[in-house]
Enzyme design. Structure first.
Site, PDB file in Angstrom:
ATOM      1  N   PRO A 450     -21.030 -77.431  37.647  1.00  0.00           N
ATOM      2  CA  PRO A 450     -20.088 -77.926  38.520  1.00  0.00           C
ATOM      3  C   PRO A 450     -20.561 -79.467  38.989  1.00  0.00           C
ATOM      4  O   PRO A 450     -20.105 -79.992  39.987  1.00  0.00           O
ATOM      5  CB  PRO A 450     -20.448 -77.269  39.913  1.00  0.00           C
ATOM      6  CG  PRO A 450     -21.845 -76.747  39.795  1.00  0.00           C
ATOM      7  CD  PRO A 450     -22.087 -76.606  38.266  1.00  0.00           C
ATOM      8  N   GLY A 451     -21.502 -79.890  38.032  1.00  0.00           N
ATOM      9  CA  GLY A 451     -21.681 -81.528  38.350  1.00  0.00           C
ATOM     10  C   GLY A 451     -23.034 -82.075  39.016  1.00  0.00           C
ATOM     11  O   GLY A 451     -22.970 -83.191  39.108  1.00  0.00           O
ATOM     12  N   GLY A 452     -24.029 -81.166  39.105  1.00  0.00           N
ATOM     13  CA  GLY A 452     -25.317 -81.393  39.673  1.00  0.00           C
ATOM     14  C   GLY A 452     -25.946 -82.247  38.773  1.00  0.00           C
ATOM     15  O   GLY A 452     -26.609 -83.224  39.356  1.00  0.00           O
ATOM     16  N   LYS A 453     -26.293 -81.930  37.629  1.00  0.00           N
ATOM     17  CA  LYS A 453     -26.803 -82.737  36.619  1.00  0.00           C
ATOM     18  C   LYS A 453     -25.947 -84.115  36.277  1.00  0.00           C
ATOM     19  O   LYS A 453     -26.651 -85.215  36.087  1.00  0.00           O
ATOM     20  CB  LYS A 453     -26.986 -82.103  35.273  1.00  0.00           C
ATOM     21  CG  LYS A 453     -27.892 -80.539  35.424  1.00  0.00           C
ATOM     22  CD  LYS A 453     -27.966 -79.976  34.244  1.00  0.00           C
ATOM     23  CE  LYS A 453     -28.967 -78.755  34.546  1.00  0.00           C
ATOM     24  NZ  LYS A 453     -27.902 -77.662  35.344  1.00  0.00           N
ATOM     25  N   ASP A 471     -16.908 -79.970  29.809  1.00  0.00           N
ATOM     26  CA  ASP A 471     -16.902 -78.777  30.186  1.00  0.00           C
ATOM     27  C   ASP A 471     -15.583 -77.878  29.403  1.00  0.00           C
ATOM     28  O   ASP A 471     -14.339 -78.324  29.593  1.00  0.00           O
ATOM     29  CB  ASP A 471     -16.907 -78.259  31.785  1.00  0.00           C
ATOM     30  CG  ASP A 471     -17.431 -76.979  31.872  1.00  0.00           C
ATOM     31  OD1 ASP A 471     -18.672 -76.524  32.387  1.00  0.00           O
ATOM     32  OD2 ASP A 471     -16.808 -75.818  31.604  1.00  0.00           O
ATOM     33  N   ASP A 498     -14.242 -77.951  23.690  1.00  0.00           N
ATOM     34  CA  ASP A 498     -15.107 -77.088  23.280  1.00  0.00           C
ATOM     35  C   ASP A 498     -16.389 -78.186  22.847  1.00  0.00           C
ATOM     36  O   ASP A 498     -16.121 -78.871  22.045  1.00  0.00           O
ATOM     37  CB  ASP A 498     -14.512 -76.385  22.025  1.00  0.00           C
ATOM     38  CG  ASP A 498     -15.560 -75.272  21.695  1.00  0.00           C
ATOM     39  OD1 ASP A 498     -16.844 -75.332  22.025  1.00  0.00           O
ATOM     40  OD2 ASP A 498     -14.850 -74.189  21.111  1.00  0.00           O
ATOM     41  N   ASP A 515     -26.961 -78.267  28.382  1.00  0.00           N
ATOM     42  CA  ASP A 515     -27.251 -77.148  29.490  1.00  0.00           C
ATOM     43  C   ASP A 515     -26.422 -76.043  28.869  1.00  0.00           C
ATOM     44  O   ASP A 515     -25.592 -75.805  29.425  1.00  0.00           O
ATOM     45  CB  ASP A 515     -27.336 -77.485  30.823  1.00  0.00           C
ATOM     46  CG  ASP A 515     -27.711 -76.525  31.791  1.00  0.00           C
ATOM     47  OD1 ASP A 515     -28.634 -75.607  31.314  1.00  0.00           O
ATOM     48  OD2 ASP A 515     -27.347 -76.136  32.772  1.00  0.00           O
ATOM     49  N   CYS A 572     -31.017 -71.444  31.675  1.00  0.00           N
ATOM     50  CA  CYS A 572     -31.485 -70.730  32.499  1.00  0.00           C
ATOM     51  C   CYS A 572     -31.893 -69.409  32.215  1.00  0.00           C
ATOM     52  O   CYS A 572     -31.671 -68.458  32.879  1.00  0.00           O
ATOM     53  CB  CYS A 572     -30.440 -70.734  33.712  1.00  0.00           C
ATOM     54  SG  CYS A 572     -28.960 -70.201  33.385  1.00  0.00           S
TER      55      CYS A 572
END
Length: 718
Positions: A450-453, A471, A498, A515, A572
């Site tokens: 959602p845009g944190g990095k 994305d 993609d 990520d 993660c």
């Protein structure tokens, strides 16, 4: 108007007028006495109270007896409590008695009782006349004796007596040091008393608040502290020596006890016996074992596996204990047995239990300061003023804050809506810190929602250069765009492709962050559904997708970039199939890349070998993060440096056409992903699923993969 205000004492009269009126009878019967009468009337009252319980003393006290009375009466006036009682008694007399005077008629000590009786009992029946005559007619000997206590020499005697009285009280109160040190002077001798008196005299002469006295006392305190510190150190040394000796004795006793028991007793503590497979099946049919039974069995299995030779029962193998422990972990923590076994194999036995326990506890709430709009210090102060309890995460980040408790919703404060910070896990800081984007560069975030990095990179680049936030899920780009606008990132381009198409869409990036989508085994504390909905097929497909994405990310990096040329791969997840296996695959398929240090100060190094698989030695440069070790989500970070491709030069002008054709064929297949390599493994997984469903399995069209090729495959597909 109150009694005190009504009878308020007036201004004092001149001295001559007082002397003229001394022989006249007192006209004042109520209210307080004047200042000159207080000194002469209060002291006989104290004598009267003392004489009520004692026989009247003869007036001819001389010599030693008189001096002893003088010393005995000096200590009492220094105490504040009798003075308060005396004042309260006079106030009662003013309120309840008809007259507050009458002590003027007392000429000697013999009439004290009669005068006290008439004063306190007959005051309502008759009025008393004040004292007639001169003040000098009174017997002031005793008053003079009482006045002596306010003089200088007597004050020295009182201070000395107070000090002498305080010294023997110390052992009564039970104040002792840690070492129970005996007091240096329990009963002072003559020399000690003289030295003490001299010191006390010096202190008393200088006064209790002089610089000289303070320095002397501070030196005494410093000396005492140094002496106690020496005693503490000595006791610590003795305790260590005694502890080592006791540990050796206990070890010897333990060895002797175990030798007497033999090669592992058949039963552990409290008669523990490892259940057989039939007993475990019976427990499952009855609805599962009791929780306390499972806890006890897990504890005993961990103890036995920690020292199998000593504690294992005869005739039971290690695999039986391991399978029992994995089954109990799955039932106790709610995992399916496949995932419980997969995670259990990553750690030693005792550490595996800590990992499963850490997944049951939520991670700390952390926020990242948006340096495009504010500073961390100002943000922390603003949130503290709103009732938020927080502190910096650690020295490894200068933008992170950990929130302990908050009286307001941390995701709905005015600072949050203004874009001063973003709710973000501490582990999500790590890939961006490792990538370290520089201002003016072109950067790609292949899976950005959602845009944190993405916003973190834009802040590090100070809104310069370009950040392509991609994305594959178009629905998730809405939250990505909202966070980009809220945080004020002006150098971000949002797109939805993609990730495997990116070398064809656009390339030439200075830095790329991948990520990758993963199983989420590092964030089980946030998403408990991972415990039950992950199977071997999921890990195989995810590993296949990650291998495709990492090769496309490598091809999107500009190798001859002056400032960059780096790729950071992160997940993660904590499984080897999604981390070391993928990185080792990229190193073998792209010889122009190499692993470099991530720049992270903490974290465990990656595996170079795992359950029979051997990876590159450079994988020790990657970093692993665990919830039970670092108190953050499970994470994996690897950093690549992409270099230029080396051209193949023929060794001879003639006879090198075959080598050139091979090099051309290798170059043609270099940029594309070889799907045929993973095809045998996918077919094998399909055959296994058909067998589990009871369907007829078609015969194999191709032979099974060789052992050398199996090193590149995931663990479960072998």
């Amino acid at each position: 108007m109150g009694r005190r205000a009504k009878n308020k004492q007036g201004d004092p009269s001149p001295l001559l007028e007082v002397q003229e009126n001394a022989g006249r009878p007192s006209q004042k019967k109520l209210g307080k006495r004047k200042a000159d009468d207080v000194e002469t009337t209060k002291r006989p009252a104290k004598k009267a109270r003392e004489s009520e319980g004692k026989p009247p003393k003869p007036s001819a006290l001389k010599g030693k007896e008189k001096s002893s009375v003088k010393v005995a009466t000096k200590a009492k006036p220094t105490k504040p409590k009798p003075a308060k009682q005396k004042q309260a008694r006079f106030e009662d007399e003013d309120e309840g008695a008809g007259s507050s005077e009458g002590w003027e008629d007392v000429e000697d000590d013999e009439g004290l009782k009669a005068q006290a009786k008439s004063l306190f009992h007959n005051s309502d029946d008759e009025d008393f006349v004040g004292f007639e005559g001169d003040l000098n007619d009174l017997d002031m000997d005793e008053a003079d004796q009482d006045d002596d206590m306010f003089r200088g020499p007597v004050q020295e005697l009182d201070l000395g007596s107070d000090d002498d009285e305080d010294e023997p009280e110390l052992p009564v109160k039970g104040k002792k040091s840690k070492q129970h040190e005996r007091p240096t002077k329990i009963i002072p001798t003559g020399s000690d008393a003289s030295s003490d008196d001299s010191d006390e005299d010096e202190d008393d002469e200088d006064g209790p608040i002089t610089i000289k006295n303070m320095e002397a006392r501070s030196r005494a305190l410093d000396a005492r502290a140094a002496r106690e510190a020496e005693l503490d150190a000595e006791e610590m040394r003795q305790a260590e020596l005694a502890g080592e000796a006791s540990d050796d004795d206990l070890a010897d006793v333990d060895d002797v006890d175990m030798d007497e028991e033999g090669e592992g007793g058949e039963e552990g503590e409290e008669g523990f016996v490892l259940p057989t497979a039939e007993e475990l099946e019976e427990e499952k049919t009855r609805g599962g074992p009791d929780v306390h039974t499972v806890q006890r069995r897990m504890r005993e299995c961990v103890r036995v596996l920690g020292n199998f030779k000593r504690y294992a029962a005869k005739g039971r193998s290690r695999s039986e204990y391991v399978q029992t422990l994995i089954s109990d972990i799955a039932s106790y923590y709610g995992y399916n047995e496949f995932l419980a076994e997969k995670l259990f194999q990553l750690f030693p036995v005792a550490e595996a239990i800590e990992f499963f326990e850490a997944n049951e506890v939520p991670r700390p709430v952390t926020i990242r300061t948006n340096t495009l709009r504010t500073r961390r210090r100002d943000l922390a102060q603003a949130l503290i003023n709103r009732g938020v309890n927080l502190e910096p995460i650690g020295k490894w980040t200068n933008v992170g804050l950990q929130v302990f408790e908050s009286s307001v919703p941390i995701g709905a404060t005015p600072e949050y809506l203004a874009g001063h910070y973003m709710l973000q896990a501490a582990s999500s800081f790590l890939p961006v810190i490792a990538l370290a984007p520089q201002p003016g560069e072109r950067v790609l975030d292949m899976a950005s929602a959602p845009g944190g990095k993405t916003t973190h990179m834009a802040a590090l680049m100070q809104n310069t250069g370009v950040v392509f936030a991609n994305d594959a899920n178009k629905a998730r780009t809405k939250s990505l765009t909202a966070n980009v606008h809220r945080l004020g990132c002006k150098n971000v381009v949002v797109c939805s492709y993609d990730g495997r198409e990116f070398p064809k869409v656009i390339g030439g990036f200075d830095r790329v962050l991948l990520d990758a989508p993963c199983s989420g085994t590092g964030v089980i504390s946030k998403d408990a559904s991972v415990k039950t909905n992950k199977s071997e097929r999921d890990f195989t497909l995810l590993s296949h997708l990650q291998k495709q994405l990492i090769l496309c990310a490598i091809d999107s990096v500009q190798a001859d970039s002056k400032t960059g040329g780096y790729l950071v791969y992160s997940t993660c997840s904590v499984t080897v199939d999604e981390n070391e296996a993928v990185v080792d695959y990229a190193l073998r398929k792209r010889p122009n890349v190499k692993l470099v240090d991530t720049g992270l100060e903490f974290g465990r190094p990656g595996f170079t070998s795992y359950r029979g698989k051997t990876f590159s030695d450079k994988l020790s440069l990657t970093r692993r993060f665990y919830p039970h070790v670092h108190n953050m989500d499970g994470f994996y970070v690897a950093k690549f440096k992409v270099e230029r491709r080396m051209k193949v030069k023929p060794t001879a002008a003639k006879g090198a056409e075959a080598d050139g054709e091979e090099a051309a064929a290798e170059g043609a297949s270099f940029a594309a992903f070889d799907e045929s390599e993973d095809k045998p493994y996918l077919e094998e997984m399909k055959r296994k699923r058909m067998k589990q469903k009871g369907l007829k399995v078609p015969p194999r069209t191709k032979p099974a993969p060789a052992a050398g090729e199996g090193a590149a495959a995931p663990e479960g597909a072998a």
